[in-house]
Write an enzyme that holds these catalytic residues in place. Structure first.
Site, PDB file in Angstrom:
ATOM      1  N   ARG A  96      -5.678 -38.304  13.261  1.00 10.65           N
ATOM      2  CA  ARG A  96      -5.229 -39.955  13.755  1.00 10.65           C
ATOM      3  C   ARG A  96      -5.614 -40.039  15.159  1.00 10.65           C
ATOM      4  O   ARG A  96      -5.138 -39.508  16.184  1.00 10.65           O
ATOM      5  CB  ARG A  96      -3.685 -40.113  13.625  1.00 10.65           C
ATOM      6  CG  ARG A  96      -3.098 -39.413  12.542  1.00 10.65           C
ATOM      7  CD  ARG A  96      -3.228 -40.671  11.401  1.00 10.65           C
ATOM      8  NE  ARG A  96      -2.847 -40.005  10.069  1.00 10.65           N
ATOM      9  CZ  ARG A  96      -1.762 -40.364   9.427  1.00 10.65           C
ATOM     10  NH1 ARG A  96      -0.680 -41.263  10.064  1.00 10.65           N
ATOM     11  NH2 ARG A  96      -1.402 -39.953   8.135  1.00 10.65           N
TER      12      ARG A  96
ATOM     13  N   GLU B 129      -4.958 -41.958  17.381  1.00  9.01           N
ATOM     14  CA  GLU B 129      -3.788 -42.419  17.880  1.00  9.01           C
ATOM     15  C   GLU B 129      -3.978 -42.415  19.563  1.00  9.01           C
ATOM     16  O   GLU B 129      -3.697 -41.263  19.934  1.00  9.01           O
ATOM     17  CB  GLU B 129      -2.380 -42.140  17.510  1.00  9.01           C
ATOM     18  CG  GLU B 129      -1.939 -43.029  16.332  1.00  9.01           C
ATOM     19  CD  GLU B 129      -0.655 -42.309  15.668  1.00  9.01           C
ATOM     20  OE1 GLU B 129       0.339 -43.088  15.652  1.00  9.01           O
ATOM     21  OE2 GLU B 129      -0.700 -41.163  15.256  1.00  9.01           O
TER      22      GLU B 129
ATOM     23  N   ARG C 112       5.581 -36.818  20.262  1.00  9.98           N
ATOM     24  CA  ARG C 112       5.593 -36.881  18.856  1.00  9.98           C
ATOM     25  C   ARG C 112       4.276 -37.072  18.083  1.00  9.98           C
ATOM     26  O   ARG C 112       4.215 -36.887  17.161  1.00  9.98           O
ATOM     27  CB  ARG C 112       6.839 -37.598  18.340  1.00  9.98           C
ATOM     28  CG  ARG C 112       6.606 -39.108  18.660  1.00  9.98           C
ATOM     29  CD  ARG C 112       7.864 -40.014  18.406  1.00  9.98           C
ATOM     30  NE  ARG C 112       8.083 -40.618  17.291  1.00  9.98           N
ATOM     31  CZ  ARG C 112       8.786 -40.940  16.613  1.00  9.98           C
ATOM     32  NH1 ARG C 112      10.070 -40.693  16.884  1.00  9.98           N
ATOM     33  NH2 ARG C 112       8.673 -41.928  15.567  1.00  9.98           N
ATOM     34  N   HIS C 113       3.418 -37.402  18.887  1.00 11.99           N
ATOM     35  CA  HIS C 113       2.156 -37.706  18.468  1.00 11.99           C
ATOM     36  C   HIS C 113       1.173 -36.808  18.884  1.00 11.99           C
ATOM     37  O   HIS C 113       0.939 -36.510  20.034  1.00 11.99           O
ATOM     38  CB  HIS C 113       1.688 -39.369  18.789  1.00 11.99           C
ATOM     39  CG  HIS C 113       2.215 -40.345  17.813  1.00 11.99           C
ATOM     40  ND1 HIS C 113       3.499 -40.953  18.551  1.00 11.99           N
ATOM     41  CD2 HIS C 113       2.173 -40.990  16.943  1.00 11.99           C
ATOM     42  CE1 HIS C 113       4.128 -41.873  17.784  1.00 11.99           C
ATOM     43  NE2 HIS C 113       3.433 -41.714  16.482  1.00 11.99           N
TER      44      HIS C 113
ATOM     45  N   GLU D 251      11.046 -39.743  12.517  1.00 11.77           N
ATOM     46  CA  GLU D 251      10.615 -39.852  11.069  1.00 11.77           C
ATOM     47  C   GLU D 251       9.619 -38.496  10.858  1.00 11.77           C
ATOM     48  O   GLU D 251       9.056 -38.202  11.962  1.00 11.77           O
ATOM     49  CB  GLU D 251       9.669 -40.888  10.789  1.00 11.77           C
ATOM     50  CG  GLU D 251       8.717 -41.134   9.567  1.00 11.77           C
ATOM     51  CD  GLU D 251       7.355 -41.871   9.722  1.00 11.77           C
ATOM     52  OE1 GLU D 251       7.525 -42.875   9.955  1.00 11.77           O
ATOM     53  OE2 GLU D 251       6.422 -41.112   9.187  1.00 11.77           O
TER      54      GLU D 251
ATOM     55  N   SER E 253       6.910 -39.698   5.112  1.00 14.51           N
ATOM     56  CA  SER E 253       7.004 -40.861   4.336  1.00 14.51           C
ATOM     57  C   SER E 253       6.343 -40.757   3.127  1.00 14.51           C
ATOM     58  O   SER E 253       5.401 -40.020   2.873  1.00 14.51           O
ATOM     59  CB  SER E 253       6.540 -42.221   5.138  1.00 14.51           C
ATOM     60  OG  SER E 253       5.265 -41.915   5.536  1.00 14.51           O
TER      61      SER E 253
ATOM     62  N   ARG F  93       6.498 -31.958  12.927  1.00 13.26           N
ATOM     63  CA  ARG F  93       7.525 -32.647  13.319  1.00 13.26           C
ATOM     64  C   ARG F  93       8.779 -31.942  12.649  1.00 13.26           C
ATOM     65  O   ARG F  93       9.767 -32.057  13.288  1.00 13.26           O
ATOM     66  CB  ARG F  93       7.345 -33.992  12.856  1.00 13.26           C
ATOM     67  CG  ARG F  93       6.285 -34.878  13.701  1.00 13.26           C
ATOM     68  CD  ARG F  93       6.597 -36.370  13.755  1.00 13.26           C
ATOM     69  NE  ARG F  93       5.765 -37.050  14.342  1.00 13.26           N
ATOM     70  CZ  ARG F  93       5.809 -38.327  14.092  1.00 13.26           C
ATOM     71  NH1 ARG F  93       6.377 -38.908  13.313  1.00 13.26           N
ATOM     72  NH2 ARG F  93       4.623 -39.057  14.804  1.00 13.26           N
TER      73      ARG F  93
HETATM   74  P1  AMO Z   1       2.462 -41.386   7.604  1.00 16.10           P
HETATM   75  O1  AMO Z   1       1.014 -41.853   8.097  1.00 16.10           O
HETATM   76  O2  AMO Z   1       3.801 -41.826   7.548  1.00 16.10           O
HETATM   77  O3  AMO Z   1       2.037 -41.289   5.954  1.00 16.10           O
HETATM   78  O4  AMO Z   1       2.401 -39.543   7.878  1.00 16.10           O
HETATM   79  C1  AMO Z   1       3.233 -38.812   7.437  1.00 16.10           C
HETATM   80  C2  AMO Z   1       3.975 -37.748   8.163  1.00 16.10           C
HETATM   81  O5  AMO Z   1       2.803 -37.370   8.950  1.00 16.10           O
HETATM   82  C3  AMO Z   1       3.279 -36.899  10.480  1.00 16.10           C
HETATM   83  N1  AMO Z   1       2.359 -37.618  11.253  1.00 16.10           N
HETATM   84  C4  AMO Z   1       2.026 -37.177  12.332  1.00 16.10           C
HETATM   85  N2  AMO Z   1       2.385 -36.096  13.315  1.00 16.10           N
HETATM   86  C5  AMO Z   1       1.959 -35.886  14.477  1.00 16.10           C
HETATM   87  N3  AMO Z   1       1.121 -36.594  15.023  1.00 16.10           N
HETATM   88  C6  AMO Z   1       0.730 -37.839  14.277  1.00 16.10           C
HETATM   89  N4  AMO Z   1      -0.025 -38.761  15.062  1.00 16.10           N
HETATM   90  C7  AMO Z   1       1.235 -38.395  13.026  1.00 16.10           C
HETATM   91  N5  AMO Z   1       1.023 -39.264  12.317  1.00 16.10           N
HETATM   92  C8  AMO Z   1       1.659 -39.064  11.341  1.00 16.10           C
HETATM   93  C9  AMO Z   1       4.615 -37.459  10.385  1.00 16.10           C
HETATM   94  C10 AMO Z   1       4.514 -38.395   9.225  1.00 16.10           C
HETATM   95  O6  AMO Z   1       5.740 -38.837   8.641  1.00 16.10           O
HETATM   96  N6  AMO Z   1      -0.198 -40.850   3.214  1.00 16.10           N
HETATM   97  C11 AMO Z   1       1.257 -40.976   3.835  1.00 16.10           C
HETATM   98  C12 AMO Z   1       2.015 -40.077   2.948  1.00 16.10           C
HETATM   99  C13 AMO Z   1       2.252 -40.442   1.522  1.00 16.10           C
HETATM  100  O7  AMO Z   1       2.809 -41.501   1.182  1.00 16.10           O
HETATM  101  O8  AMO Z   1       2.266 -39.466   0.675  1.00 16.10           O
HETATM  102  C14 AMO Z   1       1.081 -40.704   5.160  1.00 16.10           C
HETATM  103  O9  AMO Z   1       0.153 -40.177   5.671  1.00 16.10           O
HETATM  104  O10 AMO Z   1       5.603 -36.568  10.336  1.00 16.10           O
END
Ligand code: AMO
Length: 434
Positions: free
Chosen positions: A212, A214, A220-221, A357, A360, A408
């Site tokens: 990502r 981001e 947490r990211h 979170e 999801s 996480r």
């Molecule tokens: P989502 O984008 O919410 O959903 O991501 C799912 C889970 O991935 C983790 N996560 C991260 N952990 C660390 N750093 C990040 N930048 C980061 N971004 C996300 C979190 C988050 O809850 N395709 C959907 C899932 C689905 O519906 O099956 C998805 O990717 O724990």
């Protein structure tokens, strides 16, 4: 004599042992010196009474720099002075790799070292038992996840990490040059795990890196994390999917409590296993809770870090560590989530763990026309997703699934202050090395 301890690195014959490891510390006390030798299992005291040891050997061992790698042979003696109940009186030694001086950071010093220094010298940081323990627990966690999903009929799959389209929003895509054509690093296996639902592989799981772009420097990211994804067919509703997550997390928490005892003790942590079923809050209830606590979010807004924390505090006060947040507005969820017809909501959920979170998921839109309409509503061009949409044209079962961020989950389970603690070599906007 039996082995000193459960280690293949220690061989004992007739009371003689050869041990190999890192010199953690040497203490010279006049007539006697002590060397603490460390390997993956712990430490062993090498005791050197000056008068009883060959002078050359005594000289060699007492002058070793910290973290030098050595092999020491000697006699094993019982000792009530050491934690292990044993000590080694050396008879010979070989230096296998000398450590330079000074060290970039200490392994046993009780000084607070900045996170950046630790990550820059991660090879050294990981020599600390309390750092290594986190990664041993992480490996156990993945093993337990795999056990639980296999028991429930899921097949492990591997989907591409270089792709022509993203699933989770354009702004967070890493673009790569693929032989002159644009391509992207996978944000999640979303589109592929759904395509697989059209094949008869009814239940699939994948544990793999997700990327990502981001640009946020939070605790947490990160830009690369390990995503544990599941997708299952023939569901009647998203609650079946939520029940499966519970089954898996319950197995992981109970399993770690047992198998990870040694590591949890090193970390001074305990794992609590929440009762099932985990409570469910609707998005609307959550919105009300955050509003009442002074955070002015409005319908459709993301709950965000602050909102999640407020809800987490309220739930933890009630003794609930893990809880679902359901019925998000469809507007706030990706195109692949099914709308709750006739309402502004969706068949989606988040799983939150102590105010954060961790997952999801939801029921997916499996009806071709409705899926295309949803894409268009989100401003996406269905043409760009034809490789995905084709799988919905020729018979697609109802299905749903989730993605859990492995780090996480670990961070919350162990109450770690930063996601970087749970990644060997973390990647964030300002870190690309080591
Ligand atoms: P989502 O984008 O919410 O959903 O991501 C799912 C889970 O991935 C983790 N996560 C991260 N952990 C660390 N750093 C990040 N930048 C980061 N971004 C996300 C979190 C988050 O809850 N395709 C959907 C899932 C689905 O519906 O099956 C998805 O990717 O724990």
């Amino acid at each position: 004599m039996a082995l000193i301890r459960d280690s293949s690195d220690i061989k004992v014959a007739d009371g003689t042992a050869t041990v190999r490891g890192w010199v953690q510390d040497v203490r010279n006390m006049g007539g006697i010196s002590f060397l603490t030798l460390r390997d993956r299992h712990g430490t062993l005291q090498v005791t050197m009474p000056k008068k009883k040891i060959d002078p050359e050997l005594f000289e060699l061992l007492t002058k070793l720099s910290r973290e030098t790698v050595v092999s020491i042979t000697g006699e094993v003696k019982e000792s009530n002075q050491t934690a292990l109940g044993l000590e080694l009186i050396p008879t010979s030694a070989e230096v296998l790799s000398e450590a330079a001086v000074p060290l970039p950071m200490g392994v046993i010093d009780k000084v607070n070292v900045e996170m950046d220094t630790r990550l820059n010298n991660r090879f050294m940081d990981l020599r600390k038992p309390e750092v290594k323990a986190i990664f041993e627990l992480k490996a156990m966690m993945v093993e337990l996840i795999e056990e639980a999903v296999r028991k429930n009929g899921f097949t492990q799959v591997y989907t591409p990490k270089i792709s022509a389209a993203g699933a989770e929003g354009g702004a967070e895509l890493f673009k790569v040059d693929y032989f002159g054509k644009p391509a992207y690093l996978a944000q999640s296996p979303q589109l592929y795990k759904q395509i697989l639902m059209s094949t008869g592989l009814d239940r699939v799981f994948e544990i793999s890196p997700a990327f990502r772009a981001e640009h946020s420097n939070t605790n947490r990211h990160v830009t690369e994390f390990i995503s544990f994804d599941c997708e299952m067919s023939w569901i009647a509703n998203e609650e079946e999917v939520m029940g499966m997550i519970e089954t898996i997390i319950d197995h992981v928490l109970n399993g770690l409590k047992e198998r990870g005892k040694k590591q949890l003790e090193i970390l001074g942590k305990e794992i609590t296993v929440p009762a099932r079923p985990y409570p469910m809050l609707t998005y609307s209830e959550c919105l009300k809770m955050v509003n009442e606590n002074g955070l002015p979010l409005k319908e459709g807004d993301d709950l965000g870090t602050e909102g999640e924390k407020i809800i987490g505090d309220i739930m933890m006060e009630k003794g609930c560590d893990l809880y679902f947040i359901i019925e998000y507005p469809e507007e706030a969820k990706p195109f692949y989530i099914m709308e709750k017809d006739g309402t502004p909501y969706s068949f989606s959920f988040d799983l939150d763990y102590r105010g954060q979170e961790i997952s999801s998921g939801g029921q997916r839109e499996h009806r071709y026309d409705a899926l295309v309409a949803r894409m268009e509503k989100k401003g996406l061009d269905p043409e760009d997703f034809s490789f995905y949409l084709d799988a919905f044209k020729y018979g697609m079962p109802p299905h749903g699934g989730w993605g859990i961020g492995i780090e996480r989950l670990l961070v919350k389970m162990l109450d770690l202050p930063n996601i970087r603690e749970a990644i060997l070599f973390p990647r964030d906007p300002s870190r690309l090395s080591p």
